[in-house]
Design an enzyme around this catalytic site. Sequence first.
Site, PDB file in Angstrom:
ATOM      1  N   VAL A  85      10.671 -10.215 -23.647  1.00  0.00           N
ATOM      2  CA  VAL A  85      11.179  -8.907 -24.049  1.00  0.00           C
ATOM      3  C   VAL A  85      12.374  -9.105 -24.978  1.00  0.00           C
ATOM      4  O   VAL A  85      13.318  -9.829 -24.637  1.00  0.00           O
ATOM      5  CB  VAL A  85      11.615  -8.070 -22.836  1.00  0.00           C
ATOM      6  CG1 VAL A  85      12.141  -6.706 -23.286  1.00  0.00           C
ATOM      7  CG2 VAL A  85      10.472  -7.909 -21.845  1.00  0.00           C
ATOM      8  N   PHE A  88      13.918 -12.205 -20.795  1.00  0.00           N
ATOM      9  CA  PHE A  88      14.668 -11.222 -21.566  1.00  0.00           C
ATOM     10  C   PHE A  88      15.573 -11.900 -22.579  1.00  0.00           C
ATOM     11  O   PHE A  88      16.279 -12.868 -22.253  1.00  0.00           O
ATOM     12  CB  PHE A  88      15.561 -10.370 -20.648  1.00  0.00           C
ATOM     13  CG  PHE A  88      14.835  -9.458 -19.724  1.00  0.00           C
ATOM     14  CD1 PHE A  88      14.407  -8.212 -20.153  1.00  0.00           C
ATOM     15  CD2 PHE A  88      14.595  -9.830 -18.409  1.00  0.00           C
ATOM     16  CE1 PHE A  88      13.746  -7.345 -19.288  1.00  0.00           C
ATOM     17  CE2 PHE A  88      13.934  -8.982 -17.531  1.00  0.00           C
ATOM     18  CZ  PHE A  88      13.510  -7.734 -17.970  1.00  0.00           C
ATOM     19  N   ASP A  89      15.579 -11.367 -23.788  1.00  0.00           N
ATOM     20  CA  ASP A  89      16.669 -11.638 -24.711  1.00  0.00           C
ATOM     21  C   ASP A  89      17.921 -10.998 -24.111  1.00  0.00           C
ATOM     22  O   ASP A  89      17.819 -10.108 -23.261  1.00  0.00           O
ATOM     23  CB  ASP A  89      16.317 -11.011 -26.065  1.00  0.00           C
ATOM     24  CG  ASP A  89      17.477 -11.017 -27.040  1.00  0.00           C
ATOM     25  OD1 ASP A  89      18.085 -12.084 -27.238  1.00  0.00           O
ATOM     26  OD2 ASP A  89      17.772  -9.940 -27.593  1.00  0.00           O
ATOM     27  N   LEU A  90      19.108 -11.435 -24.553  1.00  0.00           N
ATOM     28  CA  LEU A  90      20.348 -10.879 -24.008  1.00  0.00           C
ATOM     29  C   LEU A  90      20.949  -9.821 -24.938  1.00  0.00           C
ATOM     30  O   LEU A  90      20.950  -8.635 -24.639  1.00  0.00           O
ATOM     31  CB  LEU A  90      21.343 -12.009 -23.738  1.00  0.00           C
ATOM     32  CG  LEU A  90      22.715 -11.615 -23.170  1.00  0.00           C
ATOM     33  CD1 LEU A  90      22.585 -10.743 -21.945  1.00  0.00           C
ATOM     34  CD2 LEU A  90      23.533 -12.878 -22.881  1.00  0.00           C
ATOM     35  N   ASP A  91      21.453 -10.247 -26.100  1.00  0.00           N
ATOM     36  CA  ASP A  91      22.110  -9.326 -27.033  1.00  0.00           C
ATOM     37  C   ASP A  91      21.118  -8.323 -27.598  1.00  0.00           C
ATOM     38  O   ASP A  91      20.111  -8.696 -28.195  1.00  0.00           O
ATOM     39  CB  ASP A  91      22.751 -10.090 -28.190  1.00  0.00           C
ATOM     40  CG  ASP A  91      23.945 -10.922 -27.757  1.00  0.00           C
ATOM     41  OD1 ASP A  91      24.407 -10.753 -26.619  1.00  0.00           O
ATOM     42  OD2 ASP A  91      24.416 -11.748 -28.565  1.00  0.00           O
TER      43      ASP A  91
END
Length: 217
Positions: free
Chosen positions: A161, A8-11
Amino acid sequence: MTWNTVLFDLDGTLTNSGPGIFNAVEYAVSKLGLEPHERDFYRGFIGPPLPWSFENLLGLPPEEAARAVEVFREYYNDCGIWENSPYDGIPEMLAQLRGSGKTLMVASSKPQKQAEQVLAKFGLAQYMDYISAADPTDSRDQKAAAIARCLERAAGPAVMVGDRRHDIQGAKANAIPAVGVLYGYGARDELEAAGADYIAETVEQLKNLLIKGDAQA
């Protein structure tokens, strides 16, 4: 195919970090005497590495962009990092994915300490098997490099993602499929042009896709 590992990307993907990033960019623009823009213009800063954003969105040369990053962090490190919250349904989705046996990781362009702080603050770190963030010593594209470090620890087929084109491009650089999400800060045309294999409009759609896999998406 089903995916054993989800990156996963965070922001803009796990948390809505927009308010803090907007405020920090406006702080830097004001302090450095740069031409201000409408607040919505700064949406482009969410996701990409900061130097890239200051250079490509505000047209700063590399040396000035580096200074702008320093000023940005004066505000962000103290205040902006906490002007942030998980998107509705994210904790529940992560818990269900872990419960189904998925290996979960974060591949972020944020500094490592900040990524870890945000995930811990909002109770998301407990679901993560590994957190990979920006490494200034790595000469590769920061997003692609963060993904590559995750894949060294991946268990079986993996998928990325994210909400911006850099997430999709980073996945393609590592030869894995990518899911673009529309509840964050990217647009459908941006994600499709970058080569997203799937698009999820909501957290619920994303959860169903990740649990069922591409064969049933």
